[in-house]
Write a protein that holds these residues in place. Structure first.
Motif, PDB file in Angstrom:
ATOM      1  N   SER A  85      57.649  21.504   9.884  1.00 10.34           N
ATOM      2  CA  SER A  85      58.443  22.711  10.144  1.00 10.34           C
ATOM      3  C   SER A  85      58.398  23.086  11.618  1.00 10.34           C
ATOM      4  N   THR A  89      61.647  23.418  13.972  1.00  9.30           N
ATOM      5  CA  THR A  89      61.956  24.749  14.514  1.00  9.30           C
ATOM      6  C   THR A  89      61.974  24.725  16.042  1.00  9.30           C
ATOM      7  N   VAL A 160      61.715  26.956   8.493  1.00  8.32           N
ATOM      8  CA  VAL A 160      62.480  26.804   9.735  1.00  8.32           C
ATOM      9  C   VAL A 160      63.375  28.025   9.927  1.00  8.32           C
ATOM     10  N   THR A 163      61.030  31.144  10.792  1.00 11.15           N
ATOM     11  CA  THR A 163      60.264  31.162  12.047  1.00 11.15           C
ATOM     12  C   THR A 163      61.145  30.963  13.274  1.00 11.15           C
ATOM     13  N   PHE A 164      62.404  30.600  13.052  1.00 13.84           N
ATOM     14  CA  PHE A 164      63.306  30.311  14.175  1.00 13.84           C
ATOM     15  C   PHE A 164      63.339  31.432  15.220  1.00 13.84           C
ATOM     16  N   VAL A 216      54.476  29.229  15.791  1.00 13.84           N
ATOM     17  CA  VAL A 216      55.219  28.780  14.613  1.00 13.84           C
ATOM     18  C   VAL A 216      54.276  28.099  13.622  1.00 13.84           C
TER      19      VAL A 216
END
Lengths: 565, 364
Positions: A85, A89, A160, A163-164, A216
């Motif tokens: 991830s 991201t 993704v 947390t983007f 992240v």
């Protein structure tokens, strides 16, 4: 430290009333920290060495953990999910941030706004959207082929999405710290575009990149919302804690998993702090900000990329919004508000929603006061180095403690029969305290940064004018840092609305929360109402955010007249 | 000096030292400041001048030693219990308060009647020439104006001691020169005992009654600007204040020094130095004589202008002196002299190093 040898008796400075006030404040803050984080974590630690009846069993729980494959496989699962991830991201967020900062594509402001939208939603919501899109009765299930969305694929997609924006905020800040003179120098020296990118752009924001990676990574490995909704049989550490505690009432094993989850989070936290400290020294005051120049092909490509990402973000949220309005998916697609009649379902009904609003409001008000005063005490107390260092350390600690672990620690501490503070358990107060502690570090750092930008001699001047420090705090420090104060209250409100992890262990029958209701309704199979409640959180957060922006502008215009020249 | 005249000094600093761990920032500083005096702490950055000022204010108390202000031992008192006004380099004006509110800040806290506060603020603003600027915010003022507001605020409570921490160094050169004069005038008019920290020797020379030259945590010399300039106590002071020629030499006999192949008469040649001692001879560039010099003039020497810089009112010439090989002698010649004597590059001259202008220090 070696003391230099000086003749004469050492001067023992007498404390003035300012010193006494500030030190007393620090002591009170220390006491609050002790109750709200140190003792609970200690309770968690000691619980991991006890059996179900509270007898000391040494490392027996840990032995049992590592002898149970179903449990310790989760470590590997968690790490895999987090690494994958994080990689996706960061790659997406970096290009997106690069487009925002370094291209002349149109609608940059709009794209920036869209990218931040996921912050308004609880992490459960993207999971629900993916179930509607790719689940057993999904709209575009065929995309998945033989694969199932319930498991690692779904978890990674949800993480993704969620947390983007966090990665984007850090990366745009890092990319904004650019020095046009370096680019001119590089071009003049005949470096190729690629070489300039690697030696100037990448190396210039490398600490921001590192920081984003760790932030992240921590968010993913400690997140519980996405894997809970869409993880299926795929176990990760965060869901294991929940299952051990809520499902099996095995608190000792929950404590063990909590401690294991603490390790990667604490490590990532320390690495991130290291990176951030290095980043600060990067940009000199003389730097000339980089101004991008229009380049047709590049701008178009960047616009295309951002359009796709932006459409995906809005699309994912839109699916949840749409699903919440559909009468009975997938059989009756007519629209209704039936799913918003929460009082007819489990999860606490509309009361949960209002509880969330109340909780978020208290968190914003009390949290802002405590955090800002606390940061002021740490920054402005003269001497008393030991006390300040301890408080500073305690203020940084919550960042390294995952919400679930904090919530679990609160159960052990506040639910202990001998604790005189036990009456707090399952009340609104404990939800507020826990949420403030959970998000303390980020807002503390914001406050410290704002305070560091203020002339350090204000306190010296007011002491020379015999004005007590608290008066100067109220008349000068707070008004001057009003934008930061408003940002802090905003951040606390939004996070209090969307958080699930810490509070999931702490709510009571009269203090159910909207975000927890999403979880419980989804658990009970009421997925459409869960989506509806999730959307209520999004709408509320968005409305509050807009109101905050308007309010901030109004307040700034009225009170910050002095900023204009 | 203060101790000699019998009167009790306003501020007495005795044996003050300050250490940060193993680093000694101030070592055994003793100093007396008279009432109404304007004293400058002068020195390079890191010499301890600001540390001493902050110790006097109580902002960063000294490690050991005593500070007595107006007969009261303030050594251990917090800043709020001392009697001083202070102006910082950054001015530290409260940006969200108007100019008038900034000046009134300390007055309001004393429960002074409102009309009285207003009257006093007006008086102070008039004093610094900003009578009509009270309603503005600091950001709307120029740097020089902000500096005056800070001064008015510092004077609001009529403190016995005014502390200025590099108050002019954030300003443009022109404003700075103007304000030097104004600050000095104001101080004279009010008669407030003032200590100013600066690294700018010109500022110290033009403003101070007495200058305290500091270096590496100790006081090197205390004296009037004239004394400091004309009779520097050691090589550091000679070098730091003004421009100075340094010539290496050897003491041949009492009052005579050999520099290269020249033998110079130096009546001042330091006592306590034996024959054959290595010394440094110092001479200001403007003291190099060129008019009315002949072979009979004491310390005359043949010289050739190796290079020269035009600096406006005078010409700075670098002289190759016959008999002195290692260094060029820097000499400032007035434009008048340059015109009359047709001095230019490669000109051959006869110059003199006037004996009464030479300072001699032990080399080292």
């Amino acid at each position: 430290m070696a003391q230099a040898t000086l003749n004469g008796t050492i001067v023992r400075p007498r404390l003035g009333r300012d010193d006494i006030a500030l030190r007393a404040g620090l002591l009170v803050l220390g006491l609050l920290f002790a109750v709200a984080i140190v003792f609970p974590l200690y309770a968690l630690l000691s619980k991991s060495f006890q059996d179900k009846h509270g007898a000391f069993v040494g490392l027996a729980n840990f032995e049992r953990y590592f002898a149970t494959p179903a449990l310790f496989y989760s470590i590997q699962n968690s790490l895999e999910i987090a690494v994958v991830s994080t990689a996706i991201t960061i790659a997406l967020a970096f290009v997106y941030a690069y487009a925002l900062n370094r291209s002349c594509m149109p609608l940059r402001g709009l794209f920036r706004g869209i990218a931040l939208v996921p912050i308004l939603s609880p992490s459960l919501l993207p999971g629900i959207s993916f179930v509607y899109l790719f689940g057993n009765q999904g709209m575009i299930k065929w995309v998945m082929g033989e694969a199932s969305i319930y498991g690692p694929i779904g978890i990674v997609m949800g993480e993704v999405f969620w947390t983007f924006p966090h990665a984007l905020i850090i990366l745009t800040t890092a990319l904004a710290m650019s020095d046009a003179r370096l680019y001119e120098a590089s071009t003049t020296l005949g470096a190729s575009k690629l070489r300039t990118f690697v030696t100037v752009t990448l190396s210039g924001c490398r600490y921001g990149l590192i920081s984003a990676v760790f932030v992240v990574f921590t968010l993913v490995i400690t997140d519980f919302g996405v894997p809970k909704v869409i993880g299926g049989q795929y176990n990760v550490l965060a869901t294991d804690i929940y299952k051990q505690v809520i499902g099996q009432q095995n608190f000792s094993m929950g404590a063990v998993v909590g401690l294991i989850l603490l390790l990667p989070a604490a490590f990532a936290f320390m690495a991130d702090r290291y990176a951030q400290r290095r980043q600060v020294a990067q940009l000199s005051a003389r730097a000339v900000p980089y101004q991008p120049r229009p380049a047709r092909g590049f701008d178009l490509a960047m616009f295309g990329f951002c359009a796709v990402v932006g459409a995906l973000i809005l699309g994912i949220l839109g699916v949840a919004g749409f699903a919440s309005l559909v009468k009975f998916w997938p059989y009756d697609l007519s629209l209704s508000l039936k799913n918003y009649r929460f009082d007819l379902m489990d999860g606490g009904g509309w009361a949960s929603y209002w509880n969330s609003i109340e909780m978020a409001t208290w968190t914003a008000i009390i949290g802002t006061v405590v955090v800002f005063v606390g940061a002021y005490l740490v920054e402005k107390t003269r001497g008393f180095t030991a006390g300040r260092t301890v408080i500073q350390f305690l203020a940084m600690m919550p960042m390294a403690v995952p919400g679930l672990v904090l919530g679990l620690a609160y159960i052990f501490f506040f639910n202990h029969p001998d604790n005189p503070l036990g009456f707090l358990y399952r009340t609104m107060a404990i939800l507020v305290i826990c949420t403030i502690v959970h998000f303390y570090t980020v807002v503390h750092l914001t406050a410290v940064t704002a305070l560091k930008q203020i002339d350090p001699e204000f306190e010296s001047v007011s002491a020379s004018l015999k004005v007590p420090v608290w008066r100067t705090f109220g008349r000068v420090t707070v008004p001057v840092s009003l934008p930061a104060v408003l940002d802090i209250s905003m951040y606390l409100f939004l996070n209090a609305m969307t958080t699930v992890s810490a509070v999931v262990f702490l709510y009571g029958p009269h203090t159910t929360l909207a975000s927890v209701a999403v979880l419980n309704m989804d658990d009970a199979g009421d997925i459409a109402p869960a989506a509806a409640m999730g959307m209520m959180i999004v709408y509320t957060s968005a409305a509050v955010r807009v109101a905050h922006a308007i309010l901030t502008q109004g307040v700034l215009r009225r009170t910050q007249r002095w900023r204009a020249r | 000096m203060a101790e000699g005249d019998g009167a009790r000094p306003y501020l007495r600093i005795e044996g003050v030292s300050k250490s940060f761990g193993s680093f000694v920032a101030l070592r055994d500083i003793s100093l007396a400041v008279e009432e109404g005096e304007f004293v400058c702490f002068l020195g390079p950055s890191g010499c301890g001048k600001t540390t001493l000022l902050r110790a006097i204010a109580g902002l960063d108390p000294q490690t050991t030693g005593t500070i007595i202000q107006d007969g009261r031992d303030v050594s251990a008192l917090p800043p709020s219990a001392r009697d001083f006004g202070i102006v910082f380099q950054s001015y530290a004006l409260f940006p969200n308060l108007t100019v008038a509110a900034n000046v009134a800040y300390g007055l309001e806290n004393r429960r002074t009647p409102r009309a009285e506060v207003r009257r006093r603020v007006e008086e102070l603003l008039d004093l610094v020439g900003l009578g009509d600027q009270g309603r503005k915010y600091p950001a709307q003022l120029s740097g020089g104006q902000q500096q005056r507001v800070a001064l008015a605020r510092a004077l609001a409570l009529s403190p016995g001691l005014l502390l200025l921490d590099e108050p002019l160094s954030a300003l443009d050169a022109r404003v700075r020169v103007h304000l030097r004069h104004e600050v000095r005038e104001l101080q004279r008019r009010l008669g407030v005992t003032t200590i100013m920290v600066t690294h700018d020797q010109e500022e110290a020379l033009t403003m101070a009654d007495r200058i305290v030259v500091m270096n590496q945590g100790v006081i090197d010399q205390v004296g009037t600007p004239r004394e400091i300039y004309a009779q520097p106590a050691n090589r550091f002071v000679a070098d730091f204040v003004g421009t100075m020629n340094f010539l290496a030499g050897t003491l041949t006999e009492r009052g005579r020094v050999r520099v290269g192949r020249l033998e110079l008469a130096c009546p001042e040649a330091a006592d306590g130095l034996g024959q054959g001692a290595a010394v440094t001879v110092c001479l200001r560039p403007e003291d190099v004589a060129v008019r009315g010099v002949d072979a009979a003039t004491p310390n005359a020497a043949k010289a050739r202008v190796a290079s020269a810089e035009f600096l406006g009112p005078f010409l700075r010439a670098y002289l190759a002196v016959e008999g002195v090989d290692e260094v060029e002698l820097t000499a400032d010649f007035s434009v008048n002299a340059v015109r009359d004597l047709r001095i230019g590059e490669a000109t051959e001259l006869l110059v003199a190093l006037p004996p009464d202008r030479l300072r001699v220090f032990a080399a080292g």
